[in-house]
Design a protein around this motif. Structure first.
Motif, mmCIF file in Angstrom:
data_model
loop_
_atom_site.group_PDB
_atom_site.id
_atom_site.type_symbol
_atom_site.label_atom_id
_atom_site.label_comp_id
_atom_site.label_asym_id
_atom_site.label_seq_id
_atom_site.Cartn_x
_atom_site.Cartn_y
_atom_site.Cartn_z
ATOM 1 N N ARG A 192 36.504 33.249 55.415
ATOM 2 C CA ARG A 192 37.433 31.971 55.881
ATOM 3 C C ARG A 192 38.877 32.537 56.468
ATOM 4 O O ARG A 192 39.513 31.960 57.089
ATOM 5 N N ALA A 193 39.139 33.676 55.996
ATOM 6 C CA ALA A 193 40.476 34.536 56.536
ATOM 7 C C ALA A 193 40.009 35.951 57.169
ATOM 8 O O ALA A 193 39.120 36.498 56.407
ATOM 9 N N ASP A 194 40.859 36.166 57.854
ATOM 10 C CA ASP A 194 40.448 37.707 58.507
ATOM 11 C C ASP A 194 41.300 38.643 57.665
ATOM 12 O O ASP A 194 40.850 39.901 57.318
ATOM 13 N N TYR A 195 42.392 38.367 57.035
ATOM 14 C CA TYR A 195 43.400 39.339 56.412
ATOM 15 C C TYR A 195 43.948 38.353 55.384
ATOM 16 O O TYR A 195 44.300 37.307 55.332
ATOM 17 N N ALA A 196 44.337 39.226 54.504
ATOM 18 C CA ALA A 196 45.253 38.659 53.151
ATOM 19 C C ALA A 196 46.387 39.489 53.156
ATOM 20 O O ALA A 196 46.445 40.855 52.899
ATOM 21 N N PHE A 197 47.440 38.557 52.706
ATOM 22 C CA PHE A 197 48.734 39.378 52.496
ATOM 23 C C PHE A 197 49.035 39.397 51.058
ATOM 24 O O PHE A 197 49.214 38.514 50.388
ATOM 25 N N LEU A 198 48.626 40.376 50.314
ATOM 26 C CA LEU A 198 48.447 40.145 48.673
ATOM 27 C C LEU A 198 49.511 40.966 47.844
ATOM 28 O O LEU A 198 50.152 41.803 48.634
ATOM 29 N N ALA A 199 49.582 40.881 46.657
ATOM 30 C CA ALA A 199 50.238 41.641 45.876
ATOM 31 C C ALA A 199 49.573 42.593 44.966
ATOM 32 O O ALA A 199 48.385 42.786 45.521
ATOM 33 N N THR A 200 49.741 43.004 43.732
ATOM 34 C CA THR A 200 48.884 43.705 42.815
ATOM 35 C C THR A 200 47.670 43.279 42.613
ATOM 36 O O THR A 200 46.719 43.746 41.934
ATOM 37 N N GLU A 201 47.283 41.957 43.028
ATOM 38 C CA GLU A 201 45.917 41.499 42.722
ATOM 39 C C GLU A 201 44.849 42.147 43.391
ATOM 40 O O GLU A 201 43.780 42.100 43.120
ATOM 41 N N ALA A 202 45.328 42.709 44.364
ATOM 42 C CA ALA A 202 44.352 43.578 45.424
ATOM 43 C C ALA A 202 43.895 44.816 44.412
ATOM 44 O O ALA A 202 42.617 45.255 44.071
ATOM 45 N N PHE A 203 44.762 45.360 43.784
ATOM 46 C CA PHE A 203 44.322 46.505 42.564
ATOM 47 C C PHE A 203 43.505 45.885 41.612
ATOM 48 O O PHE A 203 42.328 46.574 41.293
ATOM 49 N N PHE A 204 43.759 44.799 40.868
ATOM 50 C CA PHE A 204 43.200 44.340 39.832
ATOM 51 C C PHE A 204 41.855 43.806 40.330
ATOM 52 O O PHE A 204 40.758 43.893 39.635
ATOM 53 N N LEU A 205 41.643 43.184 41.220
ATOM 54 C CA LEU A 205 40.255 42.887 41.791
ATOM 55 C C LEU A 205 39.351 43.919 42.095
ATOM 56 O O LEU A 205 38.285 43.967 41.718
ATOM 57 N N SER A 206 39.872 45.292 42.575
ATOM 58 C CA SER A 206 39.162 46.339 42.994
ATOM 59 C C SER A 206 38.743 47.059 41.428
ATOM 60 O O SER A 206 37.760 47.691 41.575
ATOM 61 N N GLU A 207 39.607 46.841 40.535
ATOM 62 C CA GLU A 207 38.949 47.280 39.233
ATOM 63 C C GLU A 207 38.575 46.350 38.286
ATOM 64 O O GLU A 207 37.977 46.579 37.264
ATOM 65 N N GLY A 208 38.217 44.997 38.715
ATOM 66 C CA GLY A 208 37.928 43.930 37.811
ATOM 67 C C GLY A 208 38.851 43.957 36.644
ATOM 68 O O GLY A 208 38.366 43.458 35.340
ATOM 69 N N ALA A 209 40.089 43.948 36.798
ATOM 70 C CA ALA A 209 41.134 43.706 35.617
ATOM 71 C C ALA A 209 41.626 42.469 35.472
ATOM 72 O O ALA A 209 41.803 41.751 36.296
ATOM 73 N N TYR A 210 41.959 42.314 34.192
ATOM 74 C CA TYR A 210 42.907 41.011 34.003
ATOM 75 C C TYR A 210 42.115 39.794 34.400
ATOM 76 O O TYR A 210 41.203 39.480 33.818
ATOM 77 N N ASP A 211 42.654 39.056 35.414
ATOM 78 C CA ASP A 211 42.095 37.570 35.639
ATOM 79 C C ASP A 211 40.968 37.960 36.260
ATOM 80 O O ASP A 211 39.921 36.954 36.333
ATOM 81 N N PHE A 212 40.467 39.049 36.568
ATOM 82 C CA PHE A 212 39.175 39.596 37.183
ATOM 83 C C PHE A 212 38.141 40.069 36.281
ATOM 84 O O PHE A 212 37.036 40.629 36.787
ATOM 85 N N ALA A 213 38.526 40.248 35.203
ATOM 86 C CA ALA A 213 37.591 40.854 34.107
ATOM 87 C C ALA A 213 36.647 39.816 33.489
ATOM 88 O O ALA A 213 36.821 39.435 32.087
ATOM 89 N N THR A 214 36.095 38.793 34.192
ATOM 90 C CA THR A 214 35.314 37.693 33.850
ATOM 91 C C THR A 214 33.784 37.888 34.491
ATOM 92 O O THR A 214 33.875 38.562 35.516
ATOM 93 N N PRO A 215 32.919 37.285 33.985
ATOM 94 C CA PRO A 215 31.401 37.634 34.418
ATOM 95 C C PRO A 215 31.327 37.022 35.946
ATOM 96 O O PRO A 215 30.437 37.475 36.763
ATOM 97 N N GLU A 216 32.243 36.035 36.406
ATOM 98 C CA GLU A 216 32.118 35.525 37.751
ATOM 99 C C GLU A 216 32.965 36.364 38.723
ATOM 100 O O GLU A 216 32.739 36.150 39.917
ATOM 101 N N TRP A 217 33.662 37.405 38.266
ATOM 102 C CA TRP A 217 34.435 38.406 39.120
ATOM 103 C C TRP A 217 33.951 39.719 38.994
ATOM 104 O O TRP A 217 33.011 40.004 39.644
ATOM 105 N N GLY A 218 34.412 40.417 38.282
ATOM 106 C CA GLY A 218 34.519 41.968 37.976
ATOM 107 C C GLY A 218 34.967 42.624 39.233
ATOM 108 O O GLY A 218 35.464 42.312 40.104
#
Length: 371
Positions: A75-101
């Motif tokens: 729904r978006a072409d690009y995102a202006f992100l902070a360190t959540e870009a790194f966290f998502l790519s690693e499945g870390a912290y907020d993204f260390a859940t079965p729904e994310w990874g």
């Protein structure tokens, strides 16, 4: 006359073709209204409109998931992100859940932003190593701030076990805690308003240096957070005019998209970002750092997109060393994604907090195996 007219028409058509490289409309996600990320996205969007006739709608969100979901769902072409870009790519912290990874993202560019350990001048912390046994302010539920502090402590050979971590409920409370003598040091942008208050307080402010020639310190820092690099900063609370402090740079905002975004589309986007630079570079005090010789170089939170690399190579900005960094970063992301599904299947019955802790341990093993 006819020849001149034909040449002029040819140039006009060429200009129109260049403008048509961008779509007529785009959607970007960003931090909330009032943030630096939103202000910078807005300035760039305005420049795109003036230079290329592209209309950009910005979707602001105060949460990392709120900024990522529109991008991941198309729904978006690009995102202006902070360190959540790194966290998502690693499945870390907020993204260390079965729904994310871990999930793959690609960077287009990212403006360097300074971060530092700021200590109360009367705390006795003159080097990062001096923070041993001292009170370090963390922010509840804010891994982006906290992991940068953990990385800076590692620069001085310290872990969280070597300091007294005091967690405050809000960012403002943590950053102002030194002025109230409730902590001795913390880590964030050196221009946060609470640091100016600290600098004017009886305690004063001091920035323990992250010396760029300390190869061992930087290697330890990068083990914790491989997205930062040395930064000589001249603008910081309490820093006398004309003096420089040795800090770290990370990227904020990071303009990111998904790996399956067309290379031609991304090439057109970064080309437009470059060609409209003069229109937005004075939009905020730090927007001049969007010049691609700064914003188009690693390290950054996630690998660069192939379309961005193509343009950066044409501009003579991208080097063989940058290629090597990008290949290594893609290998790390791919290894974590490959480890995720078997891990999730083996740990499906764990409570959420135990699942997250187990994955963070597994993630550390995968990363260590790549060294």
């Amino acid at each position: 006359m006819k020849v001149i007219h034909a040449a002029s028409l040819s140039l006009a058509l060429a200009g129109a073709a260049a403008a048509q490289e961008l779509p007529k409309t785009m959607i970007w996600s960003s931090y909330d209204v009032g943030s630096a990320g939103y202000a910078e996205a807005s300035a760039i969007a305005d420049a795109f409109g003036k230079e290329f006739g592209t209309r950009v709608r910005i979707q602001p969100s105060g949460s990392s998931i709120g900024r990522l979901q529109p991008l991941l769902q198309g729904r978006a072409d690009y995102a202006f992100l902070a360190t959540e870009a790194f966290f998502l790519s690693e499945g870390a912290y907020d993204f260390a859940t079965p729904e994310w990874g871990p999930r793959p993202l690609r960077a287009i560019a990212g403006r360097p932003a300074s971060t530092a350990m700021a200590a109360a001048a009367d705390s006795g912390i003159k080097t990062v190593a001096d923070a041993r046994g001292k009170r370090i302010a963390f922010v509840a539920g804010n891994p982006s701030i906290n992991v940068k502090c953990e990385a800076i402590l590692a620069f001085g050979g310290l872990t969280l076990d070597d300091v007294e971590v005091i967690t405050f409920p809000t960012y403002a409370a943590a950053m102002s805690s030194m002025t109230r003598n409730e902590s001795d040091a913390t880590c964030t942008s050196p221009t946060t308003s609470q640091f100016y208050e600290l600098a004017e307080s009886p305690r004063g402010i001091f920035y323990p240096p992250l010396e760029p020639d300390n190869a061992e310190g930087w290697a330890k820092l990068e083990k914790v957070l491989p997205i930062m690099s040395p930064q000589s900063e001249t603008v910081a609370a309490g820093l006398p005019e004309g003096e420089t402090a040795q800090m770290a740079a990370y990227r904020y905002p990071v303009i990111a998209t998904t790996p399956d975004k067309s290379a031609d589309d991304v090439y057109a986007f970064i080309k437009a970002l470059d060609e409209s630079y003069d229109l937005y570079k004075e939009g905020t005090a730090t927007m001049e750092r969007w010049s691609l010789d700064q914003a188009g170089k690693p390290p950054i939170d996630v690998p660069f997109h192939e379309g961005a690399i193509r343009y950066l190579k044409e501009k003579g900005i991208w080097t063989a060393e940058d290629d090597a960094w990008n290949d290594k970063r893609i290998a790390r992301q791919d290894a974590l994604i490959a480890a995720w599904e078997p891990f999730k299947a083996e740990n499906a019955g764990l409570p959420e907090d135990e699942f997250a802790a187990a994955w963070m341990a597994r993630r550390a093993e995968v990363v260590a195996s790549l060294d």
